[in-house]
Design a protein around this motif. Structure first.
Motif, PDB file in Angstrom:
ATOM      1  N   ASN A 182       0.825  -1.212   0.000  1.00 55.25           N
ATOM      2  CA  ASN A 182       0.000   0.000   0.000  1.00 55.25           C
ATOM      3  C   ASN A 182       0.858   1.260   0.000  1.00 55.25           C
ATOM      4  O   ASN A 182       0.458   2.292  -0.532  1.00 55.25           O
ATOM      5  CB  ASN A 182      -0.935   0.002   1.211  1.00 55.25           C
ATOM      6  CG  ASN A 182      -2.044  -1.024   1.084  1.00 55.25           C
ATOM      7  OD1 ASN A 182      -2.393  -1.445  -0.021  1.00 55.25           O
ATOM      8  ND2 ASN A 182      -2.609  -1.435   2.205  1.00 55.25           N
ATOM      9  N   GLU A 183       2.040   1.182   0.608  1.00 55.76           N
ATOM     10  CA  GLU A 183       2.926   2.349   0.666  1.00 55.76           C
ATOM     11  C   GLU A 183       3.610   2.638  -0.657  1.00 55.76           C
ATOM     12  O   GLU A 183       3.906   3.786  -0.970  1.00 55.76           O
ATOM     13  CB  GLU A 183       3.985   2.152   1.754  1.00 55.76           C
ATOM     14  CG  GLU A 183       3.453   2.234   3.163  1.00 55.76           C
ATOM     15  CD  GLU A 183       3.014   3.645   3.547  1.00 55.76           C
ATOM     16  OE1 GLU A 183       3.709   4.608   3.168  1.00 55.76           O
ATOM     17  OE2 GLU A 183       1.982   3.774   4.227  1.00 55.76           O
ATOM     18  N   ILE A 184       3.878   1.593  -1.427  1.00 63.80           N
ATOM     19  CA  ILE A 184       4.647   1.789  -2.668  1.00 63.80           C
ATOM     20  C   ILE A 184       3.819   1.558  -3.922  1.00 63.80           C
ATOM     21  O   ILE A 184       4.321   1.697  -5.040  1.00 63.80           O
ATOM     22  CB  ILE A 184       5.880   0.859  -2.700  1.00 63.80           C
ATOM     23  CG1 ILE A 184       5.458  -0.618  -2.648  1.00 63.80           C
ATOM     24  CG2 ILE A 184       6.827   1.191  -1.568  1.00 63.80           C
ATOM     25  CD1 ILE A 184       6.604  -1.589  -2.832  1.00 63.80           C
ATOM     26  N   GLY A 185       2.525   1.203  -3.751  1.00 56.85           N
ATOM     27  CA  GLY A 185       1.681   0.962  -4.918  1.00 56.85           C
ATOM     28  C   GLY A 185       2.002  -0.318  -5.637  1.00 56.85           C
ATOM     29  O   GLY A 185       2.065  -0.349  -6.873  1.00 56.85           O
ATOM     30  N   CYS A 186       2.219  -1.378  -4.866  1.00 57.16           N
ATOM     31  CA  CYS A 186       2.585  -2.671  -5.451  1.00 57.16           C
ATOM     32  C   CYS A 186       1.731  -3.760  -4.814  1.00 57.16           C
ATOM     33  O   CYS A 186       1.416  -3.698  -3.616  1.00 57.16           O
ATOM     34  CB  CYS A 186       4.073  -2.938  -5.191  1.00 57.16           C
ATOM     35  SG  CYS A 186       4.678  -4.530  -5.786  1.00 57.16           S
ATOM     36  N   ALA A 187       1.316  -4.751  -5.591  1.00 56.06           N
ATOM     37  CA  ALA A 187       0.535  -5.857  -5.043  1.00 56.06           C
ATOM     38  C   ALA A 187       1.395  -6.697  -4.106  1.00 56.06           C
ATOM     39  O   ALA A 187       2.590  -6.889  -4.339  1.00 56.06           O
ATOM     40  CB  ALA A 187      -0.004  -6.723  -6.171  1.00 56.06           C
TER      41      ALA A 187
END
Length: 426
Positions: free
Chosen positions: A193-198
């Motif tokens: 959620n912090e880096i925009g990655c699944a």
């Protein structure tokens, strides 16, 4: 911005070795340094360059006119004693969610208790192929964890001193999880959620916990600085100040700064001071300038390195721990660090050079020598100078509470160390 404010700003931005290198690169870019890649061929001329080494070590160099006229190198380290997060880190204890961690370097354990802690570092996600994963820097920038002390009512001997177990007593409280058993996927979702990655695309991470409290200036006359990570970001700031000054002054010869990772755990890594990375960088510069290997070896032998790392200040409550005649104090100036064991790099010629440089530029200086029955720490200076075979002197600013979660220094000492690096690299 004052020298102290600049230092505290850099420290606030440098919450992991990755972020130290990122902050340093930003300063260099602002001063016209061009980034090079370690895995590409270099074609160099007079100018200013920097190269990141595996994300946590950085070299910057200024190539001036008459490049063979003098070689000067200043070194420091980007890492600091801290707490690192283990893989699959969430464990459950009666509804409490705890973070499984390990210590990095020789931190003073009890200074980390009852503090709000945040987290920063690198998260690596799946890329186009197994050999090209994508690395993201992450800094949560908010309180997330704490390591709670045991109440004195439950251990009446608390004030007599408590030995803390790293696996039992140093696990931070992270969450309340009720009847649920936390999974590794839930932890990875927090990172994603912090880096925009699944979550399923996160392959690994290297995460450092750090005190969420900023550094500050204190004292009845505002003469002290209290902050995390003074060891050794004070020296990184000084090295950066020196190399940017050398670039602006168009200094002759070759000027280099080396900001190594992993000093706190012995330097024996691919990006540490005990590796071949510094000799490799110097030889690559000479190759890219069309200079011979023999010229490079000769100039290394005639060069000089200043290794910057913090020193122990005289402790006002424990004066017996200090040497009896060499007494460095806060705001006393740059500390020249001396050890017969060579745990600090230096010899009589090197010390004379740096002392004369200080006196010629009105820079206050003082000496530190370990008390003979108390072995001190070591620095990257002796290690890297052995790899490069160059005359070297260890210096630094004086600290109280070295390796604490918060350390203390004199506000004037950063100015003195900055001034030395400017004079040395100019």
């Amino acid at each position: 911005m004052t020298t102290a404010e600049h230092l505290l700003t850099f420290i606030k931005q440098s919450t992991s070795p990755y972020h130290t290198v990122s902050s340093a690169a930003n300063i260099l870019e602002e001063n016209g340094f061009k980034e090079l890649a370690l895995n590409e061929e270099w074609h160099l001329s007079e100018g200013n360059y920097y190269v990141k080494v595996y994300g946590t070590t950085l070299f910057a160099f200024h190539i001036g006119r008459r490049v063979r006229s003098s070689m000067r190198i200043a070194s420091a380290h980007t890492d600091f004693p801290a707490i690192r997060v283990k893989p699959n880190p969430i464990s459950k204890e009666k509804g409490y969610g705890k973070l499984n961690v390990e210590t990095y370097g020789g931190l003073i354990l009890n200074t980390w208790l009852d503090r709000p802690l945040s987290m920063a570092g690198a998260v690596v996600c799946r890329g186009a192929s197994p050999f090209s994963p994508v690395q993201h820097l992450i800094d949560m920038k908010r309180p997330l964890f704490t390591i709670p002390n045991l109440a004195i009512h439950m251990n009446r001997a608390m004030n007599d001193g408590v030995a803390l177990n790293r696996q039992k007593d140093m696990l931070p409280l992270a969450m309340m999880c009720g009847d649920e058993t936390p999974t590794e996927k839930q932890w990875l979702e927090v990172l994603g959620n912090e880096i925009g990655c699944a979550a399923e695309d996160i392959l690994s991470y290297e995460l450092t916990l750090y005190p969420a409290e900023d550094g500050c200036i204190f004292g009845l006359q505002n003469e002290f600085i209290s902050s995390p990570r003074l060891d050794n970001l004070t020296s990184c700031v000084a090295c950066l100040t020196g190399i940017t000054e050398a670039a602006q002054a168009k200094a002759e010869g070759l000027r280099v700064i080396a900001l190594f990772d992993n000093e706190e755990v012995g330097s024996r890594t691919k990006q540490g001071g005990a590796s071949m990375i510094l000799p490799t960088i110097i030889h690559r510069i000479y190759d890219a300038l069309g200079l011979s290997a023999e010229a490079c070896r000769a100039d290394i032998s005639g060069g000089f390195m200043v290794s910057a790392d913090v020193a122990h200040a005289y402790h006002p409550n424990h004066g017996e721990k200090n040497d009896i005649t060499n007494i460095p104090i806060l705001n006393g100036g740059v500390v020249l660090k001396i050890a017969a064991s060579q745990s600090y790099a230096g010899d009589a010629m090197a010390l004379a050079t740096v002392r004369d440089l200080c006196e010629a530029n009105d820079i206050p200086w003082q000496r530190y020598v370990n008390r003979s029955d108390i072995p001190g720490g070591s620095t990257v200076g002796s290690i890297s100078s052995a790899m490069l075979t160059m005359r070297t002197m260890d210096v630094g600013v004086a600290l109280l509470a070295m390796h604490s979660a918060r350390e203390t220094m004199g506000i004037e000492d950063q100015t003195a160390l900055n001034s030395l690096m400017k004079a040395f690299l100019r």
